[in-house]
Design a protein around this motif. Structure first.
Motif, short mmCIF file in Angstrom:
data_model
loop_
_atom_site.label_atom_id
_atom_site.label_comp_id
_atom_site.label_asym_id
_atom_site.label_seq_id
_atom_site.Cartn_x
_atom_site.Cartn_y
_atom_site.Cartn_z
N MET A 112 14.90 3.57 -12.78
CA MET A 112 14.25 2.22 -12.02
C MET A 112 14.95 0.95 -12.08
O MET A 112 15.67 0.99 -13.04
N GLU B 63 10.81 -0.70 -4.42
CA GLU B 63 12.01 -0.43 -4.73
C GLU B 63 12.53 -1.62 -5.40
O GLU B 63 12.56 -2.82 -4.69
N GLY C 103 11.22 -3.66 -9.38
CA GLY C 103 10.42 -2.66 -8.88
C GLY C 103 9.15 -2.36 -9.35
O GLY C 103 8.91 -2.73 -10.77
N TYR D 100 6.30 10.70 -10.77
CA TYR D 100 6.30 9.20 -10.22
C TYR D 100 6.51 8.84 -9.20
O TYR D 100 6.82 9.92 -8.31
N CYS D 101 6.06 7.74 -8.48
CA CYS D 101 6.26 7.27 -7.24
C CYS D 101 6.58 5.92 -7.08
O CYS D 101 5.90 5.20 -7.73
N ASP D 102 7.62 5.43 -6.47
CA ASP D 102 8.07 4.29 -6.29
C ASP D 102 7.33 3.35 -5.49
O ASP D 102 7.24 3.64 -4.14
N ARG E 269 6.59 1.05 -9.90
CA ARG E 269 6.69 2.49 -9.94
C ARG E 269 5.12 2.92 -10.69
O ARG E 269 4.73 2.31 -11.62
N HIS E 270 4.43 4.17 -10.08
CA HIS E 270 3.51 4.81 -10.60
C HIS E 270 3.83 5.71 -11.33
O HIS E 270 4.77 6.73 -10.58
#
Length: 217
Positions: free
Chosen positions: A179, A125, A183, A120-122, A185-186
């Protein structure tokens, strides 16, 4: 002048003299009464003038107060309109910024690898509360095949489910952990944490690329 004394005899008739002094006294009384009435009239006239003056003054004050209130009301409306316009503009700016963020393609090295090969990548945020296990969440998402440039397989604007109850694939629950609300997220989900070898639109056993916005938790 005092009354002149006269020597009276039996033939003297003073009725004329009495009538003269009586008429003189009556004239004086009338003059005095007229003067009193005139003074009373002057006093009444002065009071009327003062009352009219006060009435006009009060009317001017009321008109002045109404103008002031109208001016203040107009200024308040102008301030409110300006505030609303600024808020609308701010919302538009935020939407534009968010669209730019949503289109962001993170580089592979920014993804964090976690359980079952899920990464995952934020992108943004969140500032709200954090997702909790067994709690209901609502998300907006786009599901693509393989990567950010892949074919869109599915999407939802207000999808709800409960975390940790197996209502969605395990890769999604793993990728959404910690999470925060608001936000973006991917999440990259391998077949083992997704639909296995099943073809859901991107080919047998393809990688699943989720773009998730946490709306509520």
């Amino acid at each position: 002048m005092g009354r002149r004394k006269r020597c009276r005899d039996d033939d003297y008739d003073d009725r004329v003299e009495k009538a003269f002094f009586a008429s003189r006294q009556t004239a004086e009384e009338k003059q005095q009464s007229a003067e009193e009435e005139s003074n009373q009239g002057k006093e009444k006239s002065a009071k009327d003038i003062e009352r009219l003056r006060n009435k006009k003054k009060a009317k001017k004050e009321r008109q002045k107060q109404k103008k002031l209130e109208a001016k203040l009301e107009a200024e308040e409306k102008q301030r409110q309109s300006k505030k609303i316009a600024e808020e609308v503009q701010e919302q538009k700016e935020k939407k534009r910024e968010r669209k730019v963020i949503e289109k962001t393609k993170p580089s592979p090295e920014k993804f964090i690898k976690t359980h079952k090969g899920v990464k995952y990548c934020d992108i943004l945020e969140g500032t709200g509360p954090m997702i909790e296990d067994r709690k209901k969440v609502r998300v907006k998402y786009i599901l693509r095949a393989k990567d950010k440039e892949g074919k869109v397989i599915d999407k939802g604007s207000n999808f709800g489910f409960s975390m940790g109850k197996g209502e969605v694939i395990s890769g999604w629950e793993i990728g959404l952990l910690r999470m925060k609300q608001g936000g973006i997220r991917h999440i990259i989900v391998p077949p083992a944490a997704g639909y296995g070898t099943k073809d859901i639109g991107g080919g047998n056993g393809c990688l699943l690329y989720f773009e998730v916005t946490l709306l509520k938790c």
